[in-house]
Design an enzyme around this catalytic site. Structure first.
Site, PDB file in Angstrom:
ATOM      1  CD  GLU A 498      -3.229  -0.923   1.982  1.00  0.00           C
ATOM      2  OE1 GLU A 498      -3.216  -0.008   2.818  1.00  0.00           O
ATOM      3  OE2 GLU A 498      -4.133  -1.772   1.906  1.00  0.00           O
TER       4      GLU A 498
HETATM    5  C1  LIG Z   1       3.116  -9.269   0.571  1.00  0.00           C
HETATM    6  C2  LIG Z   1       2.654  -8.312  -0.449  1.00  0.00           C
HETATM    7  C3  LIG Z   1       1.306  -8.212  -0.746  1.00  0.00           C
HETATM    8  C4  LIG Z   1       0.873  -7.371  -1.778  1.00  0.00           C
HETATM    9  N1  LIG Z   1      -0.465  -7.359  -2.149  1.00  0.00           N
HETATM   10  C5  LIG Z   1      -0.813  -6.687  -3.282  1.00  0.00           C
HETATM   11  C6  LIG Z   1      -2.140  -6.800  -3.799  1.00  0.00           C
HETATM   12  O1  LIG Z   1      -3.001  -7.467  -3.236  1.00  0.00           O
HETATM   13  N2  LIG Z   1      -2.428  -6.145  -4.949  1.00  0.00           N
HETATM   14  C7  LIG Z   1      -1.516  -5.390  -5.614  1.00  0.00           C
HETATM   15  O2  LIG Z   1      -1.833  -4.840  -6.648  1.00  0.00           O
HETATM   16  N3  LIG Z   1      -0.264  -5.238  -5.112  1.00  0.00           N
HETATM   17  C8  LIG Z   1       0.114  -5.873  -3.980  1.00  0.00           C
HETATM   18  N4  LIG Z   1       1.394  -5.750  -3.494  1.00  0.00           N
HETATM   19  C9  LIG Z   1       2.325  -4.865  -4.172  1.00  0.00           C
HETATM   20  C10 LIG Z   1       2.799  -3.698  -3.344  1.00  0.00           C
HETATM   21  O3  LIG Z   1       1.837  -2.711  -3.284  1.00  0.00           O
HETATM   22  C11 LIG Z   1       4.110  -3.265  -4.017  1.00  0.00           C
HETATM   23  O4  LIG Z   1       5.054  -4.207  -3.593  1.00  0.00           O
HETATM   24  C12 LIG Z   1       4.534  -1.911  -3.654  1.00  0.00           C
HETATM   25  O5  LIG Z   1       3.735  -0.997  -4.313  1.00  0.00           O
HETATM   26  C13 LIG Z   1       6.004  -1.635  -3.986  1.00  0.00           C
HETATM   27  O6  LIG Z   1       6.390  -2.070  -5.245  1.00  0.00           O
HETATM   28  P1  LIG Z   1       7.717  -2.946  -5.416  1.00  0.00           P
HETATM   29  O7  LIG Z   1       7.672  -4.029  -4.414  1.00  0.00           O
HETATM   30  O8  LIG Z   1       7.819  -3.332  -6.824  1.00  0.00           O
HETATM   31  O9  LIG Z   1       8.896  -1.973  -5.021  1.00  0.00           O
HETATM   32  P2  LIG Z   1       9.633  -0.901  -5.987  1.00  0.00           P
HETATM   33  O10 LIG Z   1       8.606  -0.047  -6.652  1.00  0.00           O
HETATM   34  O11 LIG Z   1      10.611  -1.596  -6.838  1.00  0.00           O
HETATM   35  O12 LIG Z   1      10.365  -0.006  -4.907  1.00  0.00           O
HETATM   36  C14 LIG Z   1      11.660  -0.313  -4.377  1.00  0.00           C
HETATM   37  C15 LIG Z   1      12.018   0.743  -3.346  1.00  0.00           C
HETATM   38  O13 LIG Z   1      12.120   2.012  -3.974  1.00  0.00           O
HETATM   39  C16 LIG Z   1      11.371   2.972  -3.249  1.00  0.00           C
HETATM   40  N5  LIG Z   1      10.847   3.961  -4.163  1.00  0.00           N
HETATM   41  C17 LIG Z   1      10.204   3.776  -5.327  1.00  0.00           C
HETATM   42  N6  LIG Z   1       9.865   4.964  -5.875  1.00  0.00           N
HETATM   43  C18 LIG Z   1      10.312   5.922  -5.027  1.00  0.00           C
HETATM   44  C19 LIG Z   1      10.299   7.351  -5.034  1.00  0.00           C
HETATM   45  N7  LIG Z   1       9.768   8.038  -6.006  1.00  0.00           N
HETATM   46  N8  LIG Z   1      10.867   7.982  -3.999  1.00  0.00           N
HETATM   47  C20 LIG Z   1      11.442   7.299  -2.995  1.00  0.00           C
HETATM   48  N9  LIG Z   1      11.493   5.966  -2.951  1.00  0.00           N
HETATM   49  C21 LIG Z   1      10.934   5.279  -3.943  1.00  0.00           C
HETATM   50  C22 LIG Z   1      10.260   2.185  -2.596  1.00  0.00           C
HETATM   51  O14 LIG Z   1       9.797   2.863  -1.426  1.00  0.00           O
HETATM   52  C23 LIG Z   1      10.968   0.886  -2.260  1.00  0.00           C
HETATM   53  O15 LIG Z   1      11.613   1.039  -1.037  1.00  0.00           O
HETATM   54  C24 LIG Z   1       1.824  -6.575  -2.456  1.00  0.00           C
HETATM   55  C25 LIG Z   1       3.176  -6.651  -2.119  1.00  0.00           C
HETATM   56  C26 LIG Z   1       3.599  -7.518  -1.154  1.00  0.00           C
HETATM   57  C27 LIG Z   1       5.054  -7.587  -0.869  1.00  0.00           C
END
Ligand SMILES: Cc1cc2nc3c(=O)[nH]c(=O)nc-3n(C[C@H](O)[C@H](O)[C@H](O)COP(=O)(O)OP(=O)(O)OC[C@H]3O[C@@H](n4cnc5c(N)ncnc54)[C@H](O)[C@@H]3O)c2cc1C
Length: 821
Positions: A498
């Site tokens: 989220e």
């Molecule tokens: C257990 C789990 C359950 C989930 N459930 C769902 C679900 O039901 N439905 C769904 O659609 N998604 C779901 N997600 C997805 C979740 O919302 C994403 O994992 C999340 O949005 C982050 O994306 P990412 O993991 O690809 O990280 P990335 O986008 O690759 O981010 C990597 C890091 O970079 C940082 N970052 C990225 N952009 C910026 C910025 N502009 N400024 C500063 N820092 C930044 C982030 O904070 C993070 O620390 C789930 C994820 C997990 C792990």
């Protein structure tokens, strides 16, 4: 000397008018009166009057002001302000401004805070908590879930469906429970105290997903079809937004839906050809209905004249031909159902779009609107619930576990950890109560929801870490008797979902707050983009001169508060908490001033200077968290025995807030401006210290004995009487405390200081010496059994720890397989 004196008098008049935020005309009259007195009794002469008139006349004569001041400012503003993307605009427009607006006002109205009714449960909600929620807490065994079954048992799944756990947000007319946000929060708190898999499984369908989206945007047919089935658990929903290429930047999703003709149930219809690759989707492996976000295109103009329609949400039944679903991810040994979903060229009819074709392209707005509510509830509540249970468990453990012949909780180093655990648990519960009440009053507080999500999940991560330290090896050794390890392992999950936390802190909290909650910024932006030029100029004139007056007022207020240490600022209570209200008023003025200076100095660049934005966001956040603490203290009857918890939480917030300010001044992009701001806001350096050892000692004592404050801290959590680790700990703490005087009697009679171990033998000794009763001996024996259960850890036959080797070895997804997918 006379000239200096009258100059100061005139500046003081202007300062007073600004402090009290007088209207421009009234402030002009006040300064004119001061100058008149200066002319009669002092040396104020023609030049001073000339300067005054040159400034005052164009400012106060509307037609002159608009022509010679507002119009040129508006032209420059349009040139320097960056364009807002449509996704940013949707995010800003979603949600409402609530207490965050008061914080940005520089002068929060405490009466307004305290007149928000206290969050309470209805009789029906209370019954649900005391009945089905308590029952399911008793039914689950977190070790079996996380180690043996990697799932809830079929009985628990059925129980959740039968008792409508997945329908807390669904309206009664569709067969749902239609609970308040506060009740949902209390349910999730209780569940998360026993099992993160349980609370996540229940939390997700009640948060952002098909249920929520359908109720707000679904067509009547969609609502009538799905909502009753979701209410009974006949349908299990999930929502798929994230994919391999679109994580935090979810709006960039490459998944597509091309409008085209195709065959559906034997007929040719207009529909969508969907291609998507989603991952991390909670409940996907068991979901029967999938909410899918994709970008919709209409290259042949089949539904309108726009080719790139934008992000759209649709509902797909699980058995949709061509959908790949069922595989599981394995999130950090907290194995709630989560997995990928894929599809290539899947054809579905247009009426699968949530809200029908009229809502095509509205997906992003729908998601951010729902998220501004959902983010206030699910993750903050699960974090607060976990924190409350851990606070009580750690206090009990620290009192029961002895080393160096004393309870470890009596050692000063451990007291520090216990205080942080107790103080944070108090704050976290305060924040969820206040915020969910706001939701129940109809708010969609998008800025506050980001604050809650970030700070409560971070606090939970810190708190579980501290608790692990206090437990030592007992926390490390996994097994049926470990109530901490899985929480520790799973903490990063809440940090990631989220809106991952780095992004939330650095971009969202202040990025949205400055636009949304600031009293003038958004008005200026909208006025500047108004296509009706005349109306735009009028609105801009109101906004920009309101803004200038606001900035001057906050400058004078900040100077006054820093010179006086805010001692003369108002506070609604004249007790130990008054100092906190005054401090928050001071910091609210500082935040408003700093926002204006940062925006003026950095303009659109502020969006990219994430670390500046993060620190301003911290100031905003800590004022919000601290407000929630003051509200809780008042709501619960201003109980003096809770004051150590209040002091700790407030002092921790203020200390961290000042740290953010100090770092902001030191790293301000303009060094000169950084020094000037520090001179205005913190001329004498820092005023707030970390909570004292004395306060920490008091909180540690609260957590290690039975008392009202401790009971309130754990209020609503599950402490079952049978086969419940938490319940057993509570009982053992009671027994240990009751046993100590009995133990002392035996030692005294035996003229020997025994260690507080082998209490069954001590019981025997006491009986022999005839200094204790049979009942007291029984108590000692029970205490010894409980004490051993508490400090012992599990061990296993080595074979038991080998994972199931029958299952197929998972394939590592190579570049090739990704391509093929
Ligand atoms: C257990 C789990 C359950 C989930 N459930 C769902 C679900 O039901 N439905 C769904 O659609 N998604 C779901 N997600 C997805 C979740 O919302 C994403 O994992 C999340 O949005 C982050 O994306 P990412 O993991 O690809 O990280 P990335 O986008 O690759 O981010 C990597 C890091 O970079 C940082 N970052 C990225 N952009 C910026 C910025 N502009 N400024 C500063 N820092 C930044 C982030 O904070 C993070 O620390 C789930 C994820 C997990 C792990």
């Amino acid at each position: 000397m006379q000239t200096l004196l009258w100059t100061l008098i005139i500046i003081a008049t202007l300062g007073t008018a600004s402090y009290f935020r007088m209207k421009l005309m009234n402030a002009t009259i006040a300064v004119a009166i001061a100058m008149l007195l200066g002319s009669i009794f002092g040396p104020v002469g023609g030049i001073a009057w000339l300067v005054f008139l040159i400034i005052a006349i164009p400012l106060n004569v509307e037609s002159l002001r608009k022509k010679y001041l507002t119009a040129p400012i508006l032209d420059t503003y349009k040139k320097i302000m960056p364009e807002m993307s449509s996704t940013e605009r949707d995010a800003i427009d979603a949600g409402t401004v609530w207490w965050d607006g008061e914080i940005f006002s520089g002068n929060p109205n405490w009466q307004a805070l305290h007149s928000i009714p206290q969050a309470r449960l209805s009789a029906e909600e209370r019954e649900f908590l005391d009945g089905p929620v308590a029952q399911v807490c008793q039914m689950v065994n977190d070790w079996d879930i996380t180690h043996k079954d990697t799932d809830l048992t079929p009985e628990v799944w059925q129980f959740l469906k039968d008792n409508k756990f997945f329908a807390m947000i669904i309206k009664k007319q569709y067969g749902g429970l239609e609970f308040s946000a506060y009740a949902q929060s209390r349910v999730l708190q209780k569940l998360s105290g026993v099992s993160a898999v349980l609370s996540t499984t229940v939390g997700v369908p009640n948060s952002l997903g098909p249920g929520e989206l359908l109720q707000h945007y679904g067509t009547k047919e969609q609502q009538d079809h799905y909502l009753p089935r979701l209410a009974t658990g006949e349908e299990i929903p999930c929502f798929a937004l994230t994919g391999p290429e679109a994580g935090s930047d979810a709006g960039s999703l490459p998944d597509s839906g091309i409008v085209c003709k195709g065959e559906w149930e034997g007929k040719e219809v207009i529909g969508l050809r969907l291609t998507f690759d989603k991952r991390y989707i909670t409940l996907a492996p068991v979901a029967t209905v999938i909410g899918l976000a994709f970008k919709m295109y209409d290259p042949d103009g089949l539904v309108g004249d726009k080719e790139d329609i934008g992000i759209t949400c649709a509902l797909l039944p699980r058995d949709t031909k061509g959908m790949e679903i069922g595989n599981r991810h394995f999130p950090l040994n907290v194995p709630f159902q989560n997995g990928p979903i894929r599809g290539t060229d899947i054809f579905v009819p247009l009426d699968f779009i949530i809200g029908g074709v009229g809502m095509a392209g509205q997906g992003w707005r729908m998601l951010v609107e729902c998220l501004s509510v959902g983010r206030c509830i699910t993750l903050p509540s699960a974090s607060a619930g976990g924190a409350k249970s851990i606070a009580l468990a750690t206090g009990a453990y620290a009192r029961i576990r002895r080393q160096f012949k004393m309870p470890v909780g009596k050692m000063e180093g451990v007291e520090e950890m216990l205080a942080s655990i107790g103080g944070n648990a108090y704050l976290m519960d305060a924040v969820t109560s206040l915020t969910t009440k706001a939701v129940d009053l109809g708010e969609k507080p998008s800025v506050v929801s980001a604050i809650c999500k970030y700070h409560l999940t971070e606090k939970m991560r810190q708190l579980v870490n501290d608790a692990m330290d206090v437990h030592g090896g007992k926390g490390v050794m996994l097994g049926p008797n470990n109530y901490l390890g899985r929480g520790y392992q799973g903490a990063p999950i809440a940090i990631t979902v989220e809106g991952a936390n780095i992004l939330t802190r650095n971009m969202m909290i202040y990025g949205q707050g400055a636009m949304r909650s600031h009293p003038f910024v958004l008005k200026e932006l909208y006025a500047a983009s108004n296509e009706d030029k005349e109306q735009g100029l009028n609105d801009f004139d109101d906004a920009v001169f309101g803004h200038i007056g606001f900035a001057i007022s906050n400058t004078f207020r900040s100077i006054w508060f820093s010179l006086t240490g805010a001692r003369l600022a108002g506070a609604p209570f004249d007790d130990e908490t008054a100092v906190y209200y005054r401090s928050l008023q001071r910091f609210s003025s500082n935040l408003a001033l700093l926002s204006d200076v940062s925006m003026a100095v950095l303009g659109g660049e502020l969006k990219r200077r994430e670390r500046i934005s993060a620190r301003l966001g911290d100031v905003l956040s800590y004022i919000y968290l601290a407000s929630a603490v003051l509200k809780r203290y008042d709501d619960q009857g201003r109980l003096k025995e809770d004051l150590p918890l209040v002091h700790w939480a407030m002092q921790d917030c203020l200390f961290k807030l000042e740290t953010a300010l100090t770092e902001l001044f030191e790293n301000f992009p303009s060094k000169v401006m950084g020094v000037m701001l520090k001179a205005i806001i913190m001329p004498f350096g820092r005023s707030y210290q970390r909570p004292s050892d004395k306060i920490e000692h008091k909180i540690a004592s609260i957590l290690q004995s039975h008392n009202g404050s401790r009971t309130r801290l754990g209020e609503g959590q599950h402490f079952g009487e049978q086969d419940c680790l938490m319940g057993d700990l509570e009982q053992t703490l009671k027994d240990v405390l009751a046993s100590e005087p009995v133990f002392d009697k035996v030692c005294k009679a035996a003229k020997q200081r025994y260690p507080f171990t082998g209490l069954d033998a001590i019981a025997q000794k006491g009986l022999e010496l005839e200094v204790i009763t049979e009942q007291e001996a029984e108590l000692l024996k029970r205490t010894e059994a409980g004490r051993l259960r508490t400090i012992n850890v599990d061990d296993f036959d080595p074979k038991e720890l080998i994972a199931n080797t029958q299952a197929a070895k998972p394939k590592r997804r190579s570049a090739k397989t990704t391509e093929a997918a």
